[in-house]
Motif scaffolding. Structure first.
Motif, PDB file in Angstrom:
ATOM      1  N   ARG A  97       0.865  -1.353   0.113  1.00  0.00           N
ATOM      2  CA  ARG A  97       0.152   0.113   0.088  1.00  0.00           C
ATOM      3  C   ARG A  97       0.945   1.401  -0.051  1.00  0.00           C
ATOM      4  O   ARG A  97       0.612   2.192  -0.679  1.00  0.00           O
ATOM      5  CB  ARG A  97      -1.092   0.080   1.113  1.00  0.00           C
ATOM      6  CG  ARG A  97      -1.857   1.263   1.429  1.00  0.00           C
ATOM      7  CD  ARG A  97      -2.510   1.218   2.565  1.00  0.00           C
ATOM      8  NE  ARG A  97      -3.609  -0.049   2.786  1.00  0.00           N
ATOM      9  CZ  ARG A  97      -4.750   0.031   2.296  1.00  0.00           C
ATOM     10  NH1 ARG A  97      -5.448   1.252   1.454  1.00  0.00           N
ATOM     11  NH2 ARG A  97      -5.665  -0.930   2.395  1.00  0.00           N
ATOM     12  N   HIS A 101       1.168   4.560  -2.435  1.00  0.00           N
ATOM     13  CA  HIS A 101       0.663   5.807  -1.812  1.00  0.00           C
ATOM     14  C   HIS A 101       1.908   6.672  -2.215  1.00  0.00           C
ATOM     15  O   HIS A 101       1.671   7.717  -2.553  1.00  0.00           O
ATOM     16  CB  HIS A 101       1.063   5.568  -0.223  1.00  0.00           C
ATOM     17  CG  HIS A 101       0.546   6.686   0.583  1.00  0.00           C
ATOM     18  ND1 HIS A 101      -0.601   7.169   1.030  1.00  0.00           N
ATOM     19  CD2 HIS A 101       1.384   7.969   0.462  1.00  0.00           C
ATOM     20  CE1 HIS A 101      -0.636   8.178   1.617  1.00  0.00           C
ATOM     21  NE2 HIS A 101       0.507   8.711   1.474  1.00  0.00           N
ATOM     22  N   GLU A 114      -6.896   7.606   0.086  1.00  0.00           N
ATOM     23  CA  GLU A 114      -7.315   6.247   0.321  1.00  0.00           C
ATOM     24  C   GLU A 114      -7.989   5.511  -0.645  1.00  0.00           C
ATOM     25  O   GLU A 114      -7.897   4.488  -1.075  1.00  0.00           O
ATOM     26  CB  GLU A 114      -7.821   6.250   1.774  1.00  0.00           C
ATOM     27  CG  GLU A 114      -7.549   5.400   2.496  1.00  0.00           C
ATOM     28  CD  GLU A 114      -8.474   5.283   4.006  1.00  0.00           C
ATOM     29  OE1 GLU A 114      -7.799   6.168   4.686  1.00  0.00           O
ATOM     30  OE2 GLU A 114      -9.278   4.308   4.271  1.00  0.00           O
ATOM     31  N   GLU A 117      -6.057   4.509  -3.604  1.00  0.00           N
ATOM     32  CA  GLU A 117      -5.262   3.396  -3.205  1.00  0.00           C
ATOM     33  C   GLU A 117      -6.304   2.085  -3.396  1.00  0.00           C
ATOM     34  O   GLU A 117      -5.699   0.982  -4.012  1.00  0.00           O
ATOM     35  CB  GLU A 117      -4.994   3.491  -1.702  1.00  0.00           C
ATOM     36  CG  GLU A 117      -3.774   4.374  -1.710  1.00  0.00           C
ATOM     37  CD  GLU A 117      -2.940   4.528  -0.127  1.00  0.00           C
ATOM     38  OE1 GLU A 117      -2.706   5.893   0.030  1.00  0.00           O
ATOM     39  OE2 GLU A 117      -3.596   3.632   0.816  1.00  0.00           O
ATOM     40  N   GLU A 118      -7.168   2.175  -2.936  1.00  0.00           N
ATOM     41  CA  GLU A 118      -8.466   0.696  -2.997  1.00  0.00           C
ATOM     42  C   GLU A 118      -8.348   0.591  -4.349  1.00  0.00           C
ATOM     43  O   GLU A 118      -8.676  -0.658  -4.927  1.00  0.00           O
ATOM     44  CB  GLU A 118      -9.519   1.102  -2.061  1.00  0.00           C
ATOM     45  CG  GLU A 118      -9.334   1.509  -0.567  1.00  0.00           C
ATOM     46  CD  GLU A 118      -8.795   0.100   0.318  1.00  0.00           C
ATOM     47  OE1 GLU A 118      -8.831  -0.784  -0.567  1.00  0.00           O
ATOM     48  OE2 GLU A 118      -8.239   0.516   1.302  1.00  0.00           O
TER      49      GLU A 118
ATOM     50  N   ASN B 210       7.240  10.194   3.169  1.00  0.00           N
ATOM     51  CA  ASN B 210       7.162   9.065   2.511  1.00  0.00           C
ATOM     52  C   ASN B 210       8.490   9.504   1.193  1.00  0.00           C
ATOM     53  O   ASN B 210       8.886   8.106   0.889  1.00  0.00           O
ATOM     54  CB  ASN B 210       5.744   9.148   1.986  1.00  0.00           C
ATOM     55  CG  ASN B 210       4.659   8.378   2.480  1.00  0.00           C
ATOM     56  OD1 ASN B 210       5.055   7.251   3.170  1.00  0.00           O
ATOM     57  ND2 ASN B 210       3.535   8.999   2.807  1.00  0.00           N
ATOM     58  N   ALA B 352      -0.812  -0.813   7.846  1.00  0.00           N
ATOM     59  CA  ALA B 352       0.066  -0.567   7.143  1.00  0.00           C
ATOM     60  C   ALA B 352      -0.292   0.768   6.227  1.00  0.00           C
ATOM     61  O   ALA B 352       0.338   1.160   5.266  1.00  0.00           O
ATOM     62  CB  ALA B 352       0.092  -1.601   5.821  1.00  0.00           C
ATOM     63  N   ARG B 353      -1.485   1.382   6.556  1.00  0.00           N
ATOM     64  CA  ARG B 353      -1.853   2.411   5.839  1.00  0.00           C
ATOM     65  C   ARG B 353      -0.974   3.928   6.160  1.00  0.00           C
ATOM     66  O   ARG B 353      -0.874   4.054   7.405  1.00  0.00           O
ATOM     67  CB  ARG B 353      -3.280   2.582   6.378  1.00  0.00           C
ATOM     68  CG  ARG B 353      -4.101   3.943   5.882  1.00  0.00           C
ATOM     69  CD  ARG B 353      -5.520   3.780   5.737  1.00  0.00           C
ATOM     70  NE  ARG B 353      -5.877   2.660   5.306  1.00  0.00           N
ATOM     71  CZ  ARG B 353      -7.236   2.216   5.563  1.00  0.00           C
ATOM     72  NH1 ARG B 353      -7.903   2.780   6.486  1.00  0.00           N
ATOM     73  NH2 ARG B 353      -7.717   0.934   5.065  1.00  0.00           N
ATOM     74  N   PRO B 354      -0.503   4.299   5.234  1.00  0.00           N
ATOM     75  CA  PRO B 354       0.284   5.515   5.597  1.00  0.00           C
ATOM     76  C   PRO B 354      -0.485   6.609   5.794  1.00  0.00           C
ATOM     77  O   PRO B 354      -1.644   6.938   5.514  1.00  0.00           O
ATOM     78  CB  PRO B 354       0.906   5.789   3.979  1.00  0.00           C
ATOM     79  CG  PRO B 354       0.503   4.536   3.357  1.00  0.00           C
ATOM     80  CD  PRO B 354      -0.544   3.915   3.735  1.00  0.00           C
TER      81      PRO B 354
END
Lengths: 240, 354, 288
Positions: A97, A101, A114, A117-118, B210, B352-354
């Protein structure tokens, strides 16, 4: 009409060895343009010249009407190029992910990140593996993840260096469908490819390179029918 | 912005973590009520060094640039503050100008040195030894400045004996300026460190953070995602080095002296040891580990400074050989593991979500 | 006039030999293994101390110097096996481990031997050219630096070890497939590098006062010579030392030692801005 990407008489020599000499290549908007040629023809070198990893020893490269011959790679990417490199080069130590990102955050508003990303994860069939480290993915999945990162930049011109290397025939077919779908959405594609079946599946234009030079250019049908192209691949003079 | 306090670049993100953090902060705030001013001042002394450790964590842990030059910028900050505070005199206005001037000078030095190194494509082991060469040369140079000709205005550099007699930092306060010593300095340090830590956490998990991580993992790939890699490296280098400058200013103000020995060897190795031992990839681990090592080092130094340094050297080698990710990070992961297993189904997509 | 000219040459030779002798061991280890040995200064210090100790025990100076060199080489080989071997292909980590080692060695020597040690007087006396006085021993050092370069050349070009070493340097995997034991080559390389550091210390032992932290006074010069030179001793270290010696000698003569060292560092960052792969990278590119 000027081409989206115009490579004019570009050369690159390493020491005394001339990897690419006086190559011309033009990619029109909307094409899926495949670059083919036997091993050592200079295809990968040409790609590195287009994206700016190498500086050419001669010639010029124009992209979207601008001369980018001397531009740094990141500047070309910011202008709208995006590349999937030959060996899968994802950030192996980072989660899937986060890989997406990092590519997405360029052009996507934070509140939509988000959702994007999905959407990409689903497109790449990686939703179940989103939290895995990219290095834990299979080879094919890494190839796809890198394609995903390349298209996350929303490029005008997508450069694919052997997108099907090491993929199963099933995966190859899927990749072809994905590329056609992206192209239908307005993305121009330039791909280096060995697999002629794959080239037939996707290409709208083909350029053949041989020994560092542009050898032929045309539609898939024209190239396949061209006896001299078969000759350079098979290495035998064409009879008749 | 607050949601960026948690993210993939920082360990410790659950409610338990933040409650613990708040308790630690609360304990730090009430500590002076139970301790005598000397101990409070000594506690503050430990906090001074953590700024430069956090700076190294940003450069090395996040962005992959192993700089051995933290004490170079520490020295520039410290000496510049010393010179400015002697020339400008005491009082809030003068010393605060001294603080910002000195940190700006450290940042400027980092920008110049960083430009030549980063745009000269110095990386890996060479980045370390070039920064260390500059550090040792500065220490050598300052050691040669004993003569009266080495002075800026009234400020003598004094060679090996170092500068002294500069006015300590002071701040305007209700009912007149307060000189930052002992308890007052302690509170300013706690506040400054808390703010720095939280801001760096936000930065680490932001878009910028990031990119730094991407540059650390694969600079070429990061550039092909459209990031001007060298600009990001330079910014991270200047930021991390300026934090070393902050430590230098605070140190000089705390003891009202600074000598070349806080720049050269073995001082230059200390930030590397703190951060490697703690776990370079994590700000919290660096904060905790650096503090523990400073306390341990001081305790050993009471018996023998040489022995303390032998222990530090052995600790560095042991960390790299046995726990290359760092001891504190390793312990943090051990603590987090059973909890995560239990909560895995609920947490995993989030983790794991940034 | 003659005296002036010779004086310039003498100062250049002095700086050149210092750069070559202090950098050769570091450069060999870096060139072979990609490892920067942060304990380089401590191997030099080891050479100094063993030389001084054996000299005071009654050995003639050249023999004492040989002892210093050998002891450093042996310690180097042992430490390669213990500390570096687990870290092959992790150059930054091996650098950090050797830095830990450096701290332990410096401070451990302080604890065990104390902060001072009886020195050795400089042998050889002086000579005169055009009315100026010069030290014979400095000329011996210059000759020694040329001998070290010749030794490195012969070692790599004329011995079986050299063939193996160059094979490992080019392609470690292929060399191993052909039966060259990489770990053996690395242990020997590290030993030779440490030995050359010990030799540097042994040679300079009669010119310095002995303190356990003396290694630090060599490493800046060693580092910058390797940074500017790149990974090859012959194509890199020697020309880098010559170029830096010219810069340093000029600045020393006109502005003094402090400006000399600062100028040296400025020259270094300017050179790396222009030649990112150092002299050896640049020369290799020109050749191909």
């Amino acid at each position: 009409m000027t081409a989206l990407l115009q490579v004019g008489r570009v050369s690159k020599t390493f020491g005394g060895f001339s990897a690419v000499s006086d190559v011309d290549l033009s990619v029109e908007e909307g094409e899926i343009h495949c670059l083919i040629g036997p091993n050592g023809a200079g295809k990968s070198t040409l790609f590195k010249l287009i994206v700016g990893t190498y500086a050419p020893t001669g010639g010029h490269i124009r992209f979207r009407g601008q001369d980018v011959t001397q531009a740094k790679p990141f500047a070309r990417v910011q202008l709208g190029m995006s590349i999937k490199r030959q060996a899968p080069s994802v950030f192996k130590a980072l989660p899937v992910r986060q890989n997406l990102h990092i590519a997405l955050q360029h052009h996507t508003a934070p509140d939509r990140l988000e959702r994007e990303e999905e959407r990409l994860l689903e497109l790449l069939a990686l939703s179940a593996d989103a939290a895995k480290l990219a290095g834990q993915l299979s080879h094919g999945q890494q190839q796809w993840l890198e394609i995903g990162m390349a298209i996350a930049l929303k490029p005008t011109l997508l450069l694919l260096d052997e997108p099907t290397a090491g993929l199963s025939s099933e995966e190859t077919r899927h990749t072809g469908e994905l590329i056609k779908r992206l192209n239908a959405g307005g993305m121009t594609v330039l791909a280096v490819e060995h697999d002629m079946a794959f080239v037939r599946q996707i290409a709208t234009a083909v350029t053949v390179m041989h020994l560092g030079r542009t050898f032929a250019r045309g539609s898939v049908e024209e190239i396949v029918a061209d006896p001299s192209v078969a000759e350079i691949y098979l290495g035998v003079p064409h009879a008749g | 912005m607050l949601n960026l306090l948690n993210g993939p670049q920082t360990m410790g993100r659950g409610r338990v973590f933040w409650i613990c953090a708040a308790l630690v902060l609360a304990a730090a705030l009430v500590y002076p009520a139970f301790a005598d001013p000397y101990d409070v001042g000594n506690f503050g002394y430990f906090l001074i060094w953590i700024f430069m450790a956090l700076g190294l964590c940003v450069m090395w842990g996040l962005c992959g640039m192993l700089s051995f030059g933290q004490t170079f910028f520490f020295g520039i900050g410290g000496y510049a503050y010393g010179v400015l505070a002697i020339i400008l005199g005491n009082g809030p206005a003068a010393t605060i100008v001294g603080l910002f001037g000195a940190v700006a000078l450290a940042g400027l030095a980092a920008a110049v040195l960083g430009y030549f190194m980063i745009y000269g494509r110095i990386s890996g082991v060479f980045f370390g030894i070039v920064t260390l060469s500059f550090t040792l040369a500065l220490a050598f140079f300052l050691g040669q400045t004993a003569g009266p000709e080495w002075a800026i205005g009234r400020a003598r550099l004094n060679g090996f004996n170092g500068m002294q007699g500069m006015s300590p930092l002071s701040v305007p306060w209700f009912g007149g300026p307060v000189v930052l010593e002992e308890t007052a300095l302690y509170y300013v340090l706690v506040a400054g460190l808390t703010a720095t830590y939280l801001l760096l956490r936000v930065l680490a998990n932001s878009r910028f953070g990031n990119v730094l991580v991407a540059v650390r993992e694969d600079p070429e790939r990061a550039e092909l995602l459209g990031y001007d890699v060298r600009r990001y490296q330079l910014i991270a280098f200047v930021l991390g080095s300026a934090l070393a400058g902050v430590s230098g200013v605070l140190y000089t103000s705390w003891g009202q002296f600074i000598t070349p020995s806080s720049i050269g060897l073995p001082a230059a190795a200390m930030p590397i040891i703190w951060v490697a031992f703690s776990g370079r990839t994590d700000l919290t681990a660096t904060l905790v580990g650096t503090f523990l090592l400073l306390v341990g080092f001081q305790t050993l130094t009471i018996y023998s400074q040489e022995t303390a340094l032998v222990v530090m050297g052995a600790l560095l080698a042991a960390t790299i050989l046995f726990v290359p990710r760092g001891f504190v990070v390793g312990i943090g992961e051990l603590l987090a593991r059973p909890r995560r297993k239990r909560l895995a189904p609920a947490l995993s997509p989030d983790d794991a979500r940034p | 006039m003659m005296g002036n000219l010779f004086s310039y040459f003498y100062q250049f030779a002095d700086v050149f030999s210092f750069l070559v002798l202090s950098a050769a061991g570091l450069a060999i280890i870096f060139g072979m293994m990609g490892v920067i040995n942060m304990a380089h200064g401590e191997f030099i210090m080891c050479g100094v101390y063993v030389t001084a100790a054996t000299f005071h025990a009654g050995l003639p100076l050249p023999l004492a110097q040989a002892c210093g060199t050998l002891v450093a080489a042996l310690i180097g080989m042992v430490l390669e096996v213990v500390l570096i071997r687990p870290l092959y292909n992790r150059p930054l980590d091996s650098l950090l481990v050797t830095w830990g080692l450096s701290l332990v060695a410096t401070q451990g020597t302080l604890v065990l031997v104390g902060s001072t040690f009886p020195g050795i007087g400089t042998p050889g006396g002086g000579f005169e050219v055009g009315g100026y006085g010069f030290s014979v021993y400095r000329m011996v050092l210059f000759a020694a630096s040329l001998l070290v370069l010749a030794f490195v050349y012969l070692l790599f070009m004329r011995t079986r070890f050299g063939v193996h070493a160059r094979a490992v340097m080019q392609n470690a995997g292929m060399a191993q497939a052909l039966g060259v034991r990489r770990s053996q080559v690395y242990a020997l390389s590290f030993g030779i590098g440490a030995g050359l550091a010990g030799l540097c210390g042994a040679l300079y032992a009669p010119t310095m006062s002995l303190i356990p932290t003396m290694g630090a006074s060599f490493i800046v010069e060693a580092f910058v010579t390797v940074v500017v030179g790149g990974s090859s001793v012959l194509l890199g270290t020697a020309p880098a030392a010559a170029a830096l010696a010219i810069v340093r000698t000029g600045l020393n003569a006109w502005y003094g030692q402090i400006i000399g060292q600062i100028g040296l560092l400025i020259a270094v960052i300017l050179i790396i801005r222009v030649l990112p792969d150092g002299f050896s990278g640049w020369l290799a590119k020109r050749e191909s």
